[in-house]
Design an enzyme around this catalytic site. Structure first.
Site, PDB file in Angstrom:
ATOM      1  N   LYS A   1       4.789  -3.080 -11.887  1.00 49.10           N
ATOM      2  CA  LYS A   1       6.022  -3.253 -12.681  1.00 49.10           C
ATOM      3  C   LYS A   1       7.239  -3.335 -11.750  1.00 49.10           C
ATOM      4  O   LYS A   1       8.064  -4.237 -11.869  1.00 49.10           O
ATOM      5  CB  LYS A   1       6.214  -2.066 -13.652  1.00 49.10           C
ATOM      6  CG  LYS A   1       5.058  -1.824 -14.590  1.00 49.10           C
ATOM      7  CD  LYS A   1       5.323  -0.660 -15.543  1.00 49.10           C
ATOM      8  CE  LYS A   1       5.441   0.685 -14.897  1.00 49.10           C
ATOM      9  NZ  LYS A   1       4.222   1.210 -14.264  1.00 49.10           N
TER      10      LYS A   1
ATOM     11  N   ARG B   1       5.377   8.698  -1.837  1.00 42.83           N
ATOM     12  CA  ARG B   1       5.953   9.465  -2.938  1.00 42.83           C
ATOM     13  C   ARG B   1       5.160  10.743  -3.185  1.00 42.83           C
ATOM     14  O   ARG B   1       3.946  10.760  -3.027  1.00 42.83           O
ATOM     15  CB  ARG B   1       5.930   8.604  -4.217  1.00 42.83           C
ATOM     16  CG  ARG B   1       7.241   7.902  -4.475  1.00 42.83           C
ATOM     17  CD  ARG B   1       7.150   6.879  -5.549  1.00 42.83           C
ATOM     18  NE  ARG B   1       6.566   7.332  -6.797  1.00 42.83           N
ATOM     19  CZ  ARG B   1       6.445   6.571  -7.892  1.00 42.83           C
ATOM     20  NH1 ARG B   1       6.883   5.318  -7.849  1.00 42.83           N
ATOM     21  NH2 ARG B   1       5.903   7.022  -8.985  1.00 42.83           N
TER      22      ARG B   1
ATOM     23  N   ARG C   1      -1.269  10.900 -14.282  1.00 48.48           N
ATOM     24  CA  ARG C   1      -0.298   9.902 -14.763  1.00 48.48           C
ATOM     25  C   ARG C   1      -0.998   8.866 -15.645  1.00 48.48           C
ATOM     26  O   ARG C   1      -0.455   8.423 -16.657  1.00 48.48           O
ATOM     27  CB  ARG C   1       0.387   9.211 -13.574  1.00 48.48           C
ATOM     28  CG  ARG C   1       1.467  10.084 -12.950  1.00 48.48           C
ATOM     29  CD  ARG C   1       1.793   9.699 -11.521  1.00 48.48           C
ATOM     30  NE  ARG C   1       2.319   8.369 -11.351  1.00 48.48           N
ATOM     31  CZ  ARG C   1       2.412   7.764 -10.168  1.00 48.48           C
ATOM     32  NH1 ARG C   1       2.038   8.377  -9.069  1.00 48.48           N
ATOM     33  NH2 ARG C   1       2.905   6.555 -10.097  1.00 48.48           N
TER      34      ARG C   1
ATOM     35  N   ARG D   1       0.529   2.956  -1.308  1.00 50.93           N
ATOM     36  CA  ARG D   1       1.939   2.542  -1.404  1.00 50.93           C
ATOM     37  C   ARG D   1       2.807   3.354  -0.424  1.00 50.93           C
ATOM     38  O   ARG D   1       2.631   4.557  -0.262  1.00 50.93           O
ATOM     39  CB  ARG D   1       2.459   2.763  -2.821  1.00 50.93           C
ATOM     40  CG  ARG D   1       3.969   2.524  -2.923  1.00 50.93           C
ATOM     41  CD  ARG D   1       4.471   2.466  -4.325  1.00 50.93           C
ATOM     42  NE  ARG D   1       4.048   3.576  -5.136  1.00 50.93           N
ATOM     43  CZ  ARG D   1       4.172   3.610  -6.462  1.00 50.93           C
ATOM     44  NH1 ARG D   1       4.698   2.581  -7.098  1.00 50.93           N
ATOM     45  NH2 ARG D   1       3.768   4.657  -7.134  1.00 50.93           N
TER      46      ARG D   1
ATOM     47  N   ARG E   1       8.481   4.881 -22.693  1.00 47.80           N
ATOM     48  CA  ARG E   1       7.111   5.322 -22.411  1.00 47.80           C
ATOM     49  C   ARG E   1       6.510   6.093 -23.571  1.00 47.80           C
ATOM     50  O   ARG E   1       5.374   6.557 -23.469  1.00 47.80           O
ATOM     51  CB  ARG E   1       7.124   6.245 -21.192  1.00 47.80           C
ATOM     52  CG  ARG E   1       6.911   5.536 -19.898  1.00 47.80           C
ATOM     53  CD  ARG E   1       7.115   6.539 -18.782  1.00 47.80           C
ATOM     54  NE  ARG E   1       6.209   6.304 -17.721  1.00 47.80           N
ATOM     55  CZ  ARG E   1       6.597   5.848 -16.523  1.00 47.80           C
ATOM     56  NH1 ARG E   1       7.838   5.574 -16.289  1.00 47.80           N
ATOM     57  NH2 ARG E   1       5.711   5.689 -15.587  1.00 47.80           N
TER      58      ARG E   1
HETATM   59  P1  AP5 Z   1       4.486  -0.968  -7.915  1.00 48.74           P
HETATM   60  O1  AP5 Z   1       5.172  -2.273  -8.187  1.00 48.74           O
HETATM   61  O2  AP5 Z   1       5.271   0.064  -7.168  1.00 48.74           O
HETATM   62  O3  AP5 Z   1       3.859  -0.409  -9.272  1.00 48.74           O
HETATM   63  P2  AP5 Z   1       4.538   0.288 -10.534  1.00 48.74           P
HETATM   64  O4  AP5 Z   1       3.868  -0.225 -11.757  1.00 48.74           O
HETATM   65  O5  AP5 Z   1       6.037   0.147 -10.454  1.00 48.74           O
HETATM   66  O6  AP5 Z   1       4.043   1.762 -10.270  1.00 48.74           O
HETATM   67  P3  AP5 Z   1       4.748   3.196 -10.372  1.00 48.74           P
HETATM   68  O7  AP5 Z   1       3.794   4.156  -9.737  1.00 48.74           O
HETATM   69  O8  AP5 Z   1       6.147   3.177  -9.805  1.00 48.74           O
HETATM   70  O9  AP5 Z   1       4.780   3.396 -11.885  1.00 48.74           O
HETATM   71  P4  AP5 Z   1       4.845   4.697 -12.648  1.00 48.74           P
HETATM   72  O10 AP5 Z   1       5.059   4.147 -13.979  1.00 48.74           O
HETATM   73  O11 AP5 Z   1       3.733   5.645 -12.521  1.00 48.74           O
HETATM   74  O12 AP5 Z   1       5.999   5.524 -11.890  1.00 48.74           O
HETATM   75  P5  AP5 Z   1       7.552   5.693 -12.170  1.00 48.74           P
HETATM   76  O13 AP5 Z   1       8.241   5.701 -10.874  1.00 48.74           O
HETATM   77  O14 AP5 Z   1       8.024   4.766 -13.224  1.00 48.74           O
HETATM   78  O15 AP5 Z   1       3.129  -1.291  -7.120  1.00 48.74           O
HETATM   79  C1  AP5 Z   1       2.298  -0.231  -6.680  1.00 48.74           C
HETATM   80  C2  AP5 Z   1       1.700  -0.606  -5.285  1.00 48.74           C
HETATM   81  O16 AP5 Z   1       0.844  -1.741  -5.451  1.00 48.74           O
HETATM   82  C3  AP5 Z   1       2.746  -0.995  -4.237  1.00 48.74           C
HETATM   83  O17 AP5 Z   1       2.341  -0.521  -2.997  1.00 48.74           O
HETATM   84  C4  AP5 Z   1       2.734  -2.539  -4.258  1.00 48.74           C
HETATM   85  O18 AP5 Z   1       3.063  -3.082  -3.000  1.00 48.74           O
HETATM   86  C5  AP5 Z   1       1.282  -2.841  -4.638  1.00 48.74           C
HETATM   87  N1  AP5 Z   1       1.146  -4.043  -5.470  1.00 48.74           N
HETATM   88  C6  AP5 Z   1       1.979  -4.446  -6.472  1.00 48.74           C
HETATM   89  N2  AP5 Z   1       1.532  -5.596  -7.035  1.00 48.74           N
HETATM   90  C7  AP5 Z   1       0.376  -5.910  -6.364  1.00 48.74           C
HETATM   91  C8  AP5 Z   1      -0.559  -6.971  -6.485  1.00 48.74           C
HETATM   92  N3  AP5 Z   1      -0.401  -7.951  -7.400  1.00 48.74           N
HETATM   93  N4  AP5 Z   1      -1.627  -6.970  -5.657  1.00 48.74           N
HETATM   94  C9  AP5 Z   1      -1.803  -5.993  -4.726  1.00 48.74           C
HETATM   95  N5  AP5 Z   1      -0.930  -4.953  -4.567  1.00 48.74           N
HETATM   96  C10 AP5 Z   1       0.146  -4.912  -5.372  1.00 48.74           C
HETATM   97  O19 AP5 Z   1       7.563   7.152 -12.830  1.00 48.74           O
HETATM   98  C11 AP5 Z   1       7.277   8.299 -12.041  1.00 48.74           C
HETATM   99  C12 AP5 Z   1       7.343   9.545 -12.924  1.00 48.74           C
HETATM  100  O20 AP5 Z   1       8.683   9.691 -13.470  1.00 48.74           O
HETATM  101  C13 AP5 Z   1       6.426   9.543 -14.153  1.00 48.74           C
HETATM  102  O21 AP5 Z   1       5.122   9.985 -13.844  1.00 48.74           O
HETATM  103  C14 AP5 Z   1       7.172  10.522 -15.086  1.00 48.74           C
HETATM  104  O22 AP5 Z   1       6.958  11.861 -14.687  1.00 48.74           O
HETATM  105  C15 AP5 Z   1       8.630  10.190 -14.806  1.00 48.74           C
HETATM  106  N6  AP5 Z   1       9.166   9.157 -15.721  1.00 48.74           N
HETATM  107  C16 AP5 Z   1       9.638   7.925 -15.392  1.00 48.74           C
HETATM  108  N7  AP5 Z   1      10.042   7.265 -16.478  1.00 48.74           N
HETATM  109  C17 AP5 Z   1       9.842   8.090 -17.530  1.00 48.74           C
HETATM  110  C18 AP5 Z   1      10.040   7.959 -18.933  1.00 48.74           C
HETATM  111  N8  AP5 Z   1      10.541   6.837 -19.485  1.00 48.74           N
HETATM  112  N9  AP5 Z   1       9.696   9.008 -19.731  1.00 48.74           N
HETATM  113  C19 AP5 Z   1       9.194  10.155 -19.214  1.00 48.74           C
HETATM  114  N10 AP5 Z   1       8.959  10.339 -17.889  1.00 48.74           N
HETATM  115  C20 AP5 Z   1       9.285   9.305 -17.049  1.00 48.74           C
END
Ligand code: AP5
Length: 218
Positions: free
Chosen positions: A13, A160, A171, A127, A88
C-alpha cells in the site's frame, strides 16, 4: 483523486501510494506513519498508541479518528488524498464518510491489494525504512544502492519495531478480523476494486493507472 488503499500488512500500500501521490500531486496520508511520528514525539496520541502498535493490534478508533479527521481539514487536501492504512474498521469507515461529506466529496475509490500470507512475511521481515525521509526498501526485492543507506537522503535505514514475524502474524490476524470486512462494506457501495499485489512494483503501478483513468492519466 480520492482514494483508499486496503490490503494486509506488507501488501505494498505504502509503496504504491507514494508513487501515485508524487505523480498526481496529492497528499499520501499514512496513519501508520502519523502514529509512528506521534510515538517518536511522545504526544498524548503517541503514548496511547505505542503498546498497541508494538503488539500488532489496532489502535482504538477514537485515537486514530481524531488524528485523521484533523489531517483531512488541512489545505493541501482540497484536490484529494490517498489514504493508506485508514479506514481499518467499519466504525472508522463511517467516520471517514462523515468527514468526506463535510468536505463535499461524494465519491472515493477503494482499491484492495491482495498478497498471500507467505509473501507478506518475506516482504515485511526484509523491509528497511528511512527514519528521515520515509523511503522504504527491501533487502532482496528493492535493495538500496549502498547497503543500509537511504538512496534518497543518505541516512541509515532502520527496521520498524513491529516488523518481525511474531508481530506480523498478529497484524495479519487483526487485518482478517477487523479490516477485511471493509471489502464487503465498500463492495456494497459500488466503489471497490481488487488487484493482484504479487506482480513487480511497476506492473502493479501500471494496473493502478489503468483503473484510475477517470483521473486523467492517459
Ligand atoms: P509496503 O509498501 O511498505 O507495504 P504496506 O502495505 O504499506 O505495509 P505496512 O506494513 O506499512 O502496512 P501496515 O498496514 O501493517 O502498517 P501501518 O504502518 O499502516 O511494502 C512492504 C515491503 O514490501 C517493502 O519492503 C517494499 O519494498 C516491498 N514491496 C512492496 N511492493 C512489492 C512488490 N510488488 N514486490 C516485492 N516487494 C514489494 O500500521 C502500523 C500499525 O499502526 C498498525 O499495526 C496499527 O497498530 C497502527 N495503525 C495504523 N493505522 C491504523 C488505523 N487506521 N487504525 C488502527 N490502528 C492503526
Amino acid at each position: 483523486m480520492w482514494l483508499i488503499f486496503l490490503g494486509p500488512p506488507g501488501s505494498g500500500k505504502g509503496t504504491q501510494a507514494k508513487k501515485l501521490a508524487f505523480d498526481f500531486s496529492v497528499p499520501h496520508i499514512s496513519t501508520g506513519d502519523m502514529l509512528r511520528e506521534a510515538v517518536a514525539r511522545e504526544t498524548s496520541a503517541g503514548i496511547k498508541a505505542r503498546d498497541y502498535m508494538n503488539k500488532g493490534e489496532l489502535v482504538p478508533d477514537e485515537v486514530i479518528d481524531e488524528i485523521l479527521v484533523d489531517r483531512l481539514k488541512r489545505d493541501d487536501c482540497f484536490r484529494g488524498v490517498i489514504l493508506d492504512g485508514y479506514p481499518r474498521t467499519i466504525p472508522q469507515a463511517e467516520t471517514l464518510s462523515g468527514a468526506l461529506k463535510d468536505l463535499k466529496v461524494d465519491l472515493i475509490d477503494v482499491i484492495e491489494i491482495n498478497v498471500s500470507v507467505d509473501a507478506l512475511i518475506k516482504r515485511i521481515c526484509g523491509r528497511r525504512s528511512c527514519p528521515s525521509c520515509g523511503a522504504t526498501f527491501h533487502i532482496d526485492f528493492l535493495p538500496p544502492r549502498k547497503e543500509g543507506i537511504c538512496d534518497k537522503c543518505g541516512k541509515s535505514l532502520v527496521r520498524r519495531a513491529d516488523d518481525n514475524e511474531e508481530v506480523v502474524k498478529a497484524r495479519y490476524e487483526q487485518y482478517l478480523k477487523k479490516t477485511q470486512p471493509l471489502s464487503e462494506y465498500y463492495k456494497n457501495k459500488g466503489v471497490f476494486r481488487s488487484i493482484n499485489g504479487e506482480e513487480p512494483v511497476d506492473e502493479i503501478y501500471k494496473t493502478l493507472l489503468s483503473l484510475l483513468k477517470p483521473y486523467g492519466n492517459d
